[in-house]
Motif scaffolding. Structure first.
Motif, short mmCIF file in Angstrom:
data_model
loop_
_atom_site.label_atom_id
_atom_site.label_comp_id
_atom_site.label_asym_id
_atom_site.label_seq_id
_atom_site.Cartn_x
_atom_site.Cartn_y
_atom_site.Cartn_z
N ARG A 131 0.84 -1.21 0.00
CA ARG A 131 0.00 0.00 0.00
C ARG A 131 0.87 1.25 0.00
NH1 ARG A 131 -3.01 -3.06 3.77
NH2 ARG A 131 -2.06 -1.90 5.49
N ARG B 245 3.40 9.61 -9.81
CA ARG B 245 2.71 9.85 -11.09
C ARG B 245 2.03 11.22 -11.08
NH1 ARG B 245 1.58 4.20 -10.74
NH2 ARG B 245 -0.36 4.61 -9.62
N GLU B 246 1.34 11.52 -9.97
CA GLU B 246 0.67 12.81 -9.87
C GLU B 246 1.69 13.95 -9.88
OE1 GLU B 246 -1.59 12.51 -6.31
OE2 GLU B 246 -3.11 11.17 -7.17
N ASP C 178 2.33 1.49 -3.47
CA ASP C 178 1.33 1.95 -4.44
C ASP C 178 1.03 3.44 -4.24
OD1 ASP C 178 1.21 -0.59 -5.41
OD2 ASP C 178 -0.62 -1.15 -4.34
N GLY C 179 0.92 3.84 -2.97
CA GLY C 179 0.66 5.25 -2.69
C GLY C 179 1.80 6.13 -3.16
N TYR C 180 3.03 5.66 -2.95
CA TYR C 180 4.20 6.43 -3.38
C TYR C 180 4.25 6.53 -4.91
CZ TYR C 180 9.08 7.67 -4.19
OH TYR C 180 10.23 8.27 -4.63
N GLN C 181 3.96 5.41 -5.58
CA GLN C 181 3.97 5.44 -7.04
C GLN C 181 2.88 6.36 -7.58
OE1 GLN C 181 3.81 1.45 -8.58
NE2 GLN C 181 5.70 0.83 -7.55
N GLN C 182 1.69 6.32 -6.94
CA GLN C 182 0.61 7.21 -7.36
C GLN C 182 1.01 8.66 -7.14
OE1 GLN C 182 -2.09 6.61 -9.00
NE2 GLN C 182 -2.91 8.70 -8.90
N LEU C 183 1.65 8.91 -5.99
CA LEU C 183 2.12 10.27 -5.68
C LEU C 183 3.14 10.73 -6.71
CD1 LEU C 183 2.05 12.65 -3.67
CD2 LEU C 183 3.90 11.53 -2.42
#
Length: 266
Positions: A81, A91-92, A84-89
């Motif tokens: 998690r 990407r954003e 995934d949160g770091y990767q989403q961050l």
């Protein structure tokens, strides 16, 4: 031990304890068999106890292993998690960086970098398909006076208001960008000079209707624009835009709140 087994042992014990059978020829054999049974029973009970202990240990080890596995699984899920949160961050963040590199942070309009790319593409398209396009430079009238009298916060509100009006008035395939300070560049695709002048005249009327509340007063806005149609073979920035800039200067010298054009030829 079953009820029948217990009754049989009790009977044997009674026979062995009865003095009347002390000299019976089978008493010694019965007593030996009885003690052998007790020893075997004790041995069996020890084996059962050892087996039970082993089973308890196996169950405890299994539970401990399961708990350890569950702990590791929960930790991995937590790490997943977080990852995934770091990767989403990221990407954003990368999308935000990409947008910031091509858009003005105040108005949200494209900036010079994005305009350069669009001008190159439009120039290539115009060369291949002989498609016309017109550039316009729009400048807010007396913007320095607005900043000096009301402050830069009001000046920023004016810029944002103008950007919103232009985005609402122009066509989907047109490009409106903040060129710098109080100047905006408009790329009107597939548009001849006279049609572009009609579009800009309508846009300037719409801008003149915008009002900004400043305390108890209302601030009105006007703008001037210069237009130039791209000529085959010329550089969009060095030639077309420079002619639009000269037309803008003419609009300001002619009284502002108007648009002027440069001839298609000459």
């Amino acid at each position: 031990m079953t009820r029948e087994d217990a009754a049989l042992l009790s009977r044997v014990e009674s026979l062995l304890a009865d003095p009347a059978h002390a000299r019976h020829p089978l008493r010694q054999a019965l007593e030996a068999l009885y003690h052998h049974h007790l020893e075997e029973k004790a041995r069996l009970e020890r084996l059962v106890s050892i087996s039970d202990g082993y089973q308890r240990l196996a169950v405890e080890n299994q539970q401990s292993a399961r708990q350890g596995y569950d702990k590791i699984r929960r930790r991995q899920e937590k790490l997943s998690r977080i990852s995934d949160g770091y990767q989403q961050l990221m990407r954003e963040h990368n999308l935000a960086l990409a947008r910031d590199s091509t858009h003005d942070s105040l108005t949200g309009l494209p900036n010079r970098r994005m305009v350069d790319e669009h001008l190159k593409q439009e120039a290539q398209r115009a060369t291949r398909h002989a498609a016309p396009y017109t550039l316009a430079i729009l400048d807010i009238d007396h913007f320095k006076r607005i900043n000096d009298r009301h402050g830069h916060e009001i000046g920023d509100r004016v810029l944002v208001a103008i950007a919103r009006v232009m985005q609402g008035e122009l066509r989907e395939y047109d490009l409106c960008a903040r060129w710098g300070g109080e100047e905006f560049l408009l790329l009107l695709a597939e548009t001849r000079l006279e049609e572009a002048r009609t579009i800009l005249t309508r846009l300037l009327r719409r801008l003149a209707a915008v009002s900004i509340e400043v305390g108890d007063a209302t601030l009105s806005i006007t703008a001037s624009a210069g237009l130039s149609e791209h000529r085959a073979g010329e550089d969009p920035l060095d030639d077309t835009l420079q002619r639009a800039d000269r037309a803008l200067l003419q609009a300001k010298r002619s009284g502002r709140n108007r648009c002027c054009i440069t001839p298609t030829r000459g």
